[in-house]
Design an enzyme around this catalytic site. Sequence first.
Site, PDB file in Angstrom:
ATOM      1  N   GLU A  76      47.407  42.677  51.837  1.00  0.00           N
ATOM      2  CA  GLU A  76      46.619  43.765  51.264  1.00  0.00           C
ATOM      3  C   GLU A  76      47.369  45.102  51.294  1.00  0.00           C
ATOM      4  O   GLU A  76      47.348  45.839  50.327  1.00  0.00           O
ATOM      5  CB  GLU A  76      45.295  43.877  52.030  1.00  0.00           C
ATOM      6  CG  GLU A  76      44.375  44.985  51.568  1.00  0.00           C
ATOM      7  CD  GLU A  76      43.585  44.618  50.323  1.00  0.00           C
ATOM      8  OE1 GLU A  76      43.636  43.439  49.929  1.00  0.00           O
ATOM      9  OE2 GLU A  76      42.933  45.509  49.758  1.00  0.00           O
ATOM     10  N   ASP A  77      48.028  45.380  52.395  1.00  0.00           N
ATOM     11  CA  ASP A  77      48.529  46.736  52.607  1.00  0.00           C
ATOM     12  C   ASP A  77      50.045  46.901  52.490  1.00  0.00           C
ATOM     13  O   ASP A  77      50.546  48.018  52.595  1.00  0.00           O
ATOM     14  CB  ASP A  77      48.104  47.252  53.994  1.00  0.00           C
ATOM     15  CG  ASP A  77      46.588  47.327  54.124  1.00  0.00           C
ATOM     16  OD1 ASP A  77      45.915  47.376  53.073  1.00  0.00           O
ATOM     17  OD2 ASP A  77      46.086  47.342  55.258  1.00  0.00           O
TER      18      ASP A  77
END
Length: 750
Positions: A76-77
């Site tokens: 996600e990051d």
Amino acid sequence: MMRQYELVERVQRYKPEVNEALLNKAYVYAMNKHGGQTRASGDPYFSHPLEVAAILTDMNMDENTIAVALLHDTIEDTSATRVEIEKLFGEDTARLVDGLTKLKKLDLISKKAAQAENLRKLLLAIADDVRVLLVKLADRLHNMRTLDHVSEDKRFRIAEETMEIYAPLAGRMGMQDMREELEDLAFRYINPEGYNIVKQRLVQLAEFNKDTLAEISTTLTTLLADNGIHASVKSRQKKAWSVFRKMESKGLSFEQLSDIFGFRIIVDDEDDCYRALGIVHRKWTMVPGRFKDYISTPKSNDYRSIHTTIVGPSKQRVELQIRSKKMHEIAEYGVATHAIYKDMPLTIDEEPSEKTNGKSDSYAFRDTNAYAWLRHTIESLSEGDNPEEFLENTKLELFHDQVFCFTPKGRLIALPRGAIPVDFAYAVHTDVGNSCVGAKINGRIMPLVTQLQNGDEVEVIRSAAAAPPAAWETIVVTGKARSAIRRATRLAVRKQYAGLGNRILERAFSRAGKPFSKEILKDGLEDLAFKDADDLLAAVGRGELSSTNVLKAIHNDFRSDKDTAPPHPELMGEGWFNLSNATGMMFKFPEKAEGDEVHKDQTLSIRGASGDLPVRFSPEGAVPGDRIIGIATPGKGLTIYPIQSPALAAYDDQPERWIDVRWDIDAANRTRFKVQIVVTAINAPGSLAEIATLVADNDVNIHTLSMVRTAPDFTEMVFDLEVWDIKHLNRLLSQLRESGAVSTAERRNG
Ligand code: MN
């Protein structure tokens, strides 16, 4: 920040033969990926996954789960991808990290309390593995511990979500410590004032009772040791949230609460529990009505312990919990504990598992069912040989027949699995469904037949002018969509009939040398008993009213040809006789030979019909490509219906008889299937010949043909046909509809 070797050591403490290389690789990879990222607190971002991993080491989780914890925010990051993680760490790890990435979507949705239950379901549906939930809970716990650093409104939202969703979930998974800490942290942000008051009182009380508690602790330890019982005694104080909740729910003041203090006595085994209990009761007076033996009668979540309350030296009440080490671990770490002890005695409720009657709403977390799935995972433990295998088998099978999707505004729509955007549109609103012409799934335009996945965001593309095509009825899976499409189709069909009636009357009037307009029809409405011209036109279109009668009603002087000559002699083409007199006639056609055999052994073509259950097809018939349902009849076997069959309505209230079946067609050995169609021919020269030619040209066998009804303007006939599959049938139907000789052509099953 914890060092790499420290993490490895923590795992080695409970698992000496740990796969060190895996932990090291995950540590280095996640640290590099998060690089210079920082948290709201200013700490390096990597400290977060590391702390999450640490929480899981406290729960003695295996190295795979720890690795997943380290990697949980990378997709996600950071620039990490699922493909890369799969290459480096294997498919299993990649799948789990991916599951956590999907769960992150949940954090972005605006929530209303009413949706908490749905969100819990969604959470469980997306996290199809217990390990994903364990990492998610540890993730949430660490985020709650460091919540001070995020903005105030975000803080409140996260705390509320923790209280409504994650804390109950931890409880349901048997993880009491986790639940209590999550609740307490959430309470602190949701109601800071209440939290501070209770917390202060608790601190004061602890200070005040410090000496007494120390005295009880020492007495207990010595007493047990003198009697040869190896025990660890820990004092414990109720958490602010549970004190507050008790005060609220029972309307008690702080002073009235009796069991704010307690001790946990953890001994070696079950025998020692009862021996310790005897010693304690001989030393202090027990409070009647407070004794509970959850060892002989465990709670449904496997919780085992003895509870008793004694009157202490300064007359204060003190609750004692006596349990063995194993019982303690189960009480603290719940489902996670099962990974640790492969020889743990299991206490599985023997009560029959709840009846799953297909599509009921039994998903609600009623307390009696709350552990049904946990029980399931425990059962898989009892079948597996080792803890690793247990964790392999932790796929949650919750809600596997439902998908949860979102509107762009974040409304949650629950649908049966297999649902498509059209179902979604109708679930949002009938008008949305009726005007649906396309859909964006997660921002991309996708075909309307795409099966929706959990967490999909669906945007319905609408067009004011559109009406749903009748064929959608066979591709949607929800009843709401189906009936709405049927309704819309009926209206559209009526419009078509009216148009057809208009055409027929135009022709009839001009043949009679009379002027025709919709206006003129008004003169005949009363005689013919119709409300309006459209109704009348539709009746003519449907063949319920003949053009002759309309002419007579409007022009009193009109005399039809019929009175003098046979009707429509032009229909009597070569080899075909007068359709107008053919009602009830049936024509048999010779069976075609070679390779064209009609399917005989029909069990072979259906999957899902277990064992040697006899299978037959309903009179409506089903052809490959139809969505089908099997209806079980005790003693008789299975009858296959196409999903659109009206006959199925008779079984609506007997969901247990609905069997999920599928086509299992052998491409090499294709056979034909029987199907019935109803064709309404417009009485015109050569109509029947044209229809028969069309059927033959399409490689469709005609088995029988019956004339069911004739009217001056129409002939309705039923064909028993043999086709290969639904595509084959639909091709024929659409060509028939194009034909000038045909008014309607429909499959006969409603
Ligand atoms: Mn995280």
